[in-house]
Design a protein around this motif. Structure first.
Motif, mmCIF file in Angstrom:
data_model
loop_
_atom_site.group_PDB
_atom_site.id
_atom_site.type_symbol
_atom_site.label_atom_id
_atom_site.label_comp_id
_atom_site.label_asym_id
_atom_site.label_seq_id
_atom_site.Cartn_x
_atom_site.Cartn_y
_atom_site.Cartn_z
ATOM 1 N N LYS B 20 0.843 -1.193 0.000
ATOM 2 C CA LYS B 20 0.000 0.000 0.000
ATOM 3 C C LYS B 20 0.879 1.244 0.000
ATOM 4 O O LYS B 20 0.605 2.217 -0.688
ATOM 5 N N THR B 22 3.805 1.386 -1.274
ATOM 6 C CA THR B 22 4.366 1.477 -2.625
ATOM 7 C C THR B 22 3.435 2.255 -3.543
ATOM 8 O O THR B 22 3.864 3.173 -4.255
ATOM 9 N N ILE B 23 2.152 1.876 -3.512
ATOM 10 C CA ILE B 23 1.195 2.535 -4.405
ATOM 11 C C ILE B 23 1.051 4.003 -4.023
ATOM 12 O O ILE B 23 1.038 4.885 -4.877
ATOM 13 N N LEU B 26 4.172 5.755 -5.342
ATOM 14 C CA LEU B 26 4.176 5.915 -6.811
ATOM 15 C C LEU B 26 3.214 7.022 -7.223
ATOM 16 O O LEU B 26 3.558 7.877 -8.050
ATOM 17 N N ILE B 27 2.020 7.022 -6.605
ATOM 18 C CA ILE B 27 1.049 8.051 -6.988
ATOM 19 C C ILE B 27 1.496 9.422 -6.486
ATOM 20 O O ILE B 27 1.366 10.430 -7.191
ATOM 21 N N LEU B 29 4.584 10.439 -6.079
ATOM 22 C CA LEU B 29 5.675 10.901 -6.945
ATOM 23 C C LEU B 29 5.106 11.415 -8.262
ATOM 24 O O LEU B 29 5.531 12.458 -8.772
ATOM 25 N N ALA B 30 4.115 10.698 -8.797
ATOM 26 C CA ALA B 30 3.514 11.133 -10.060
ATOM 27 C C ALA B 30 2.855 12.502 -9.885
ATOM 28 O O ALA B 30 3.075 13.415 -10.687
ATOM 29 N N SER B 33 5.354 15.426 -9.041
ATOM 30 C CA SER B 33 6.246 15.754 -10.158
ATOM 31 C C SER B 33 5.617 16.771 -11.096
ATOM 32 O O SER B 33 6.324 17.491 -11.802
ATOM 33 N N ILE B 34 4.289 16.813 -11.112
ATOM 34 C CA ILE B 34 3.608 17.750 -12.019
ATOM 35 C C ILE B 34 4.003 19.191 -11.697
ATOM 36 O O ILE B 34 4.186 20.005 -12.596
ATOM 37 N N THR B 37 6.717 20.715 -13.604
ATOM 38 C CA THR B 37 6.542 20.907 -15.045
ATOM 39 C C THR B 37 5.670 22.120 -15.327
ATOM 40 O O THR B 37 5.570 22.565 -16.460
ATOM 41 N N TYR B 69 12.646 19.176 -7.637
ATOM 42 C CA TYR B 69 13.219 17.829 -7.734
ATOM 43 C C TYR B 69 14.444 17.676 -6.841
ATOM 44 O O TYR B 69 14.971 16.588 -6.683
ATOM 45 N N PHE B 74 10.959 16.113 -1.730
ATOM 46 C CA PHE B 74 10.981 15.195 -2.869
ATOM 47 C C PHE B 74 12.074 14.139 -2.663
ATOM 48 O O PHE B 74 11.867 12.950 -2.904
#
Ligand code: HEM
Lengths: 286, 454
Positions: B20, B22-23, B26-27, B29-30, B33-34, B37, B69, B74
């Motif tokens: 859990k 991990t998910i 991952l989410i 970080l996704a 990261s926006i 940008t 970053y 982060f």
């Protein structure tokens, strides 16, 4: 015969294929489904020739390069890879109906390219004069195409699952829905398409990093395009891991796949349209 | 509900082992990261600072959003990510090794019912004869089988690719290897920039952090050229570089051509073609002014921005000069100068004087025909400089990742058991991945089994 004419033929073939697939959905006449598939394959064959011809045309103009250098060429290539991956799924898993939800993506790409984008063959700016361009673009786009297929399958999943919930009584409704593969199969296809796409996207990111390192001396610079490709990668990695924890198959997996593809499309187009960076087609820095 | 009292270290360990987490990571970080940008990163452009409210600017800066970053939060996410990966592997790897090294040789009664793939045959011969025939059958069709006797039954077990269960762990290890490579690069490498004027050399580099580091050798720029396509688009930027040690050219490193996408490496330091320009400092441009009525041309040497008074009293000012106009004026090539000519008593005129097109220059129906002859200005080349001793570790990690993904997704651990009793043989099978393909293989195996003579 010019490549541009052949691209028009391709677009028409995909359009006809989509119409047949929709008719197949509505009528459940198997011959229509076969026709849809065959037209899609015919379109793929014509498109393959057209891409080769455009390649040759660029050499005839004295600015020879692989046709992967600007937005028009990339959209055309994207359409090509979508049908290629669809062909793989159709031949391997025998679920023709998936075409009804995948061919429209390819048609959309071709129609946009032919009607809305500048199709001139341009010489390559120095930044793009590298074989890495080929490896990088091909792997990325095959990955994107697999994700497009996964997204199409996920939409089918959600429609089917919704329908089954509404008809929970068990009275097999027949009709349109019986054409769809069982939800279990759609869920599996979604996973399989992502299993194809994820390694390809990974290769795409790695070849991009290798190229950046070769051309600029940094394999990673958090440029918006790079970052978005990483975001897409994170989403699909989350998808893969979510399958191991209970409750993340089926609907939630389908949604994750759709979100992943939305992020993919943003990575491909949104970054160029809304954000600035190294990858803006056509006006890259040297 | 079972209430198991867990100690604090145990809970921490479980936390870092959980998928859990991990998910979630991952989410996270996704999503985070926006930010980088959308917001500018690094040194902020003044236009951006002007349009954002000071309060927002301050909050964003505090949160590290303008260098996100590398911000503490982060980096922390990445550390927790690595920790999660390591703990998960430590927890699971022993099980996987055990699974591989101690396969289930005997199928219990209850396990047999859980198999989707099975096939039963009857035979009339002795049990031992059946066992031997089936052992041979498995060796021929799949892999050498291990035979175990258990409660009067013989259990034959054959498997393929058990090690491919490690593919996932290769992928996970590869991520850590890439992180190590990145850390090595940031600790022992640098990125920098040099600009070298044609005919001169440099032996230090300015890094992104503002330090001046000695290279340990000298890099000289012999020449810089730009080529254009007929459309005026740039075709090639090319520096000709020579490396010198103790003032002497190094053999093999004399007059090396460096273009975009083809850098020069020497002693672990790589030079990339990045930008160029005219070293205008102190350089002169040569123009001529010829009376249309005839007579000797007047030769002028002026710097950019400078003005001179001509013989007839007019003033000529050189606004700017370019050594290649193709990119601005498609169809024309060569050098040109933009000048401002003020004929006595008239308004100033601004126009362009070409080096290659005297006819065009003459078409201006003035008393004076101007010409441009070029400059003694030299070009400079701008080179990115990078030293990254960690890059090979990163490529090693990337290769491992691709290999691991291939193993994890496209190979499968296939297992087949045959339980032999008097008069009966029952075959069971499963695979770790791609059940559909394996079930076809199993069917084939089952058909062969049915035709087996025992
Ligand atoms: C905090 C980080 C991570 C942890 C703790 C973690 C943990 C796990 C675990 C426990 C599994 C299941 C293994 C099994 O028993 O079969 C798994 C599968 C996998 N992981 Fe990770 N993982 C992490 C990050 C990643 C990332 C970033 C990738 C990206 C390449 C990745 C790629 C995979 C793949 C490809 C699988 C196999 C999935 C499948 O077979 O469908 N993992 N991971």
């Amino acid at each position: 015969m010019t490549s541009s004419m052949l691209f028009n033929v391709t677009t028409l073939a995909y359009m006809a294929s989509m119409v047949l697939f929709f008719a197949f959905l509505a009528s459940r006449n198997k011959a229509l489904g076969l026709g849809g598939s065959l037209l899609a394959y015919a379109g793929l064959a014509v498109q393959t020739v057209a891409i080769g011809l455009r390649w040759k045309e660029s050499y005839d103009m004295g600015v020879g390069h692989a046709p992967l250098s600007n937005l028009y060429e990339s959209v055309v290539f994207f359409s090509w890879t979508i049908i290629l991956i669809y062909m793989y799924i159709d031949l391997k898993f025998k679920y023709r109906i998936v075409g009804a939800f995948v061919v429209p993506f390819a048609l959309l790409g071709m129609a946009w390219a032919q009607l809305g984008l500048n199709s001139g063959i341009e010489p390559l700016v120095p930044a793009l004069q590298s074989n890495w361009l080929l490896y990088h673009v091909i792997t990325c786009f095959l990955g994107y195409a697999a994700f497009a297929v996964a997204c199409g399958v996920s939409i089918m999943y959600l429609i089917k699952a919704q329908h089954e919930e509404n008809n929970a009584s068990g009275a097999s409704a027949g009709g349109l829905m019986s054409m769809f593969p069982p939800t279990r199969v759609l869920d599996d296809l979604n996973y399989r398409a992502i299993m194809i796409g994820f390694p390809l996207l990974t290769l795409g990111i790695i070849t991009g990093a290798a190229w950046a390192n070769y051309a600029w001396g940094t394999y990673w610079s958090w440029d918006p395009k790079e970052t978005w490709s990483l975001i897409v990668w994170f989403v699909y990695a989350a998808f893969l891991h979510a399958r191991f924890t209970r409750g993340w198959v089926g609907k939630r997996a389908a949604w994750l796949s759709i979100i992943g593809f939305a992020a993919t499309i943003f990575c491909y187009l949104g970054v160029n349209l809304f954000l600035s960076g190294l990858h803006s087609y056509g006006n890259s820095k040297m | 509900m079972a209430t198991t009292q867990r100690s604090f270290p145990q809970s921490v360990w479980d936390f870092f082992c959980s998928l859990k987490l991990t998910i979630f990571l991952l989410i996270s970080l996704a999503l985070t990261s926006i930010i980088g940008t959308v917001l500018p990163q690094g040194s902020l452009p003044p236009e951006y600072v002007a349009q954002i409210s000071p309060a927002k600017l301050q909050i964003y800066s505090k949160l590290g959003f303008f260098d996100m970053y590398h911000s503490w939060w982060f980096i922390t996410l990445l550390y927790v990510f690595s920790l999660n990966l390591i703990c998960c592997s430590i927890k699971r790897l022993p099980h996987v090794f055990k699974f591989i090294s101690e396969p289930m040789l005997v199928l219990g009664e209850s396990q047999r019912s859980s198999f989707a793939l099975k096939q039963e045959i009857t035979f009339t011969g002795a049990v031992a004869a059946g066992r031997d025939a089936l052992q041979e059958f498995l060796a021929k069709e799949l892999a050498a089988a291990v035979v175990t006797e258990h409660n009067g039954e013989y259990h034959l077990f054959a498997q393929k690719n058990p090690w491919c269960r490690l593919g996932v762990y290769v992928v996970h290890l590869s991520i850590l290897v890439i992180f190590v490579g990145a850390i090595v690069g940031s600790l022992f490498g640098y990125k920098g920039f040099v600009s070298i004027v044609e005919g001169s050399g440099i032996s230090t580099v300015e890094t992104r952090t503002g330090q001046h580091l000695p290279l340990g050798f000298e890099v000289r720029c012999e020449k810089f050229n730009v080529d254009f396509y007929p459309t005026g688009a740039p075709k090639e930027f090319r520096s000709t570089l020579t490396i010198l040690e103790n003032g002497q050219p190094v053999p093999g490193y004399k007059d090396v051509k460096v273009i975009v996408n083809d850098p020069l490496s020497y002693k672990g330091i790589t030079f990339y073609q990045s930008s160029y320009g005219q070293a205008s400092e102190g350089s002169q441009h040569f123009l001529t002014a010829t009376p249309r009525s005839g007579g000797a041309p007047q030769r002028l040497a002026i710097r950019e921005g400078e003005a001179v008074v001509l013989k007839d009293g007019s003033t000529l000012k050189l606004l700017e000069a370019a050594q290649e106009v193709q990119q601005f004026i498609p169809g024309m090539s060569g050098a040109a100068a933009r000048v401002e000519l003020t004929v006595k008593g008239k308004a100033p005129q601004v126009f362009i004087v070409f080096k290659n097109y005297p006819d065009v220059n003459a078409q201006r129906g003035d008393d004076l025909v101007l010409g441009y002859e070029g400059t003694n200005a030299r070009m400079y080349t701008g080179l990115q400089v990078a030293k990254d001793p960690g890059v090979w570790v990163v490529w090693l990690g990337c290769s491992l990742m691709v290999l691991g993904l291939y193993i994890a997704f496209f190979l499968s651990h296939k297992r087949v058991w045959i339980v032999v009793t008097k008069g009966h043989a029952r075959m069971y099978g499963n695979s770790s991945k791609n059940q559909a393909a394996f079930s076809m293989q199993f069917e084939e195996l089952a058909n062969k089994l049915k035709n087996l003579k025992i």
